[in-house]
Design an enzyme around this catalytic site. Sequence first.
Site, short mmCIF file in Angstrom:
data_model
loop_
_atom_site.label_atom_id
_atom_site.label_comp_id
_atom_site.label_asym_id
_atom_site.label_seq_id
_atom_site.Cartn_x
_atom_site.Cartn_y
_atom_site.Cartn_z
N ASP A 10 -1.09 -0.52 -3.12
CA ASP A 10 -2.40 -1.07 -3.49
C ASP A 10 -3.15 -0.07 -4.37
O ASP A 10 -4.31 0.24 -4.13
CB ASP A 10 -3.20 -1.39 -2.23
CG ASP A 10 -4.44 -2.22 -2.54
OD1 ASP A 10 -4.46 -2.92 -3.56
OD2 ASP A 10 -5.39 -2.15 -1.75
N LEU A 11 -2.49 0.43 -5.39
CA LEU A 11 -3.05 1.47 -6.24
C LEU A 11 -3.94 0.87 -7.31
O LEU A 11 -3.52 0.03 -8.10
CB LEU A 11 -1.91 2.25 -6.90
CG LEU A 11 -2.23 3.62 -7.45
CD1 LEU A 11 -2.81 4.51 -6.37
CD2 LEU A 11 -0.97 4.24 -8.02
#
Length: 75
Positions: A10-11
């Site tokens: 979830d960057l």
Amino acid sequence: MHDLRLIHTDLKPEENIFLLSPEYIKVPDYKGSSRLPKDSSYSKRIPRCSAIKVIDFGCTTYDCPDQNYIVSTRH
């Protein structure tokens, strides 16, 4: 993270990646400008140091060949 075989799923650059130093240098930015180079109103900030910190590992998973994982996307 690579050495630990971790995947941050979830960057988001604006939320999970931070520059370690707030220091920057101002350089002229004449791109698309018809102003004279002496005009300082067209400049951009460049970080002095490119070191970063990645945070929020809540959606991190191990990189395993037999594991299914979902990479989060922005809705």
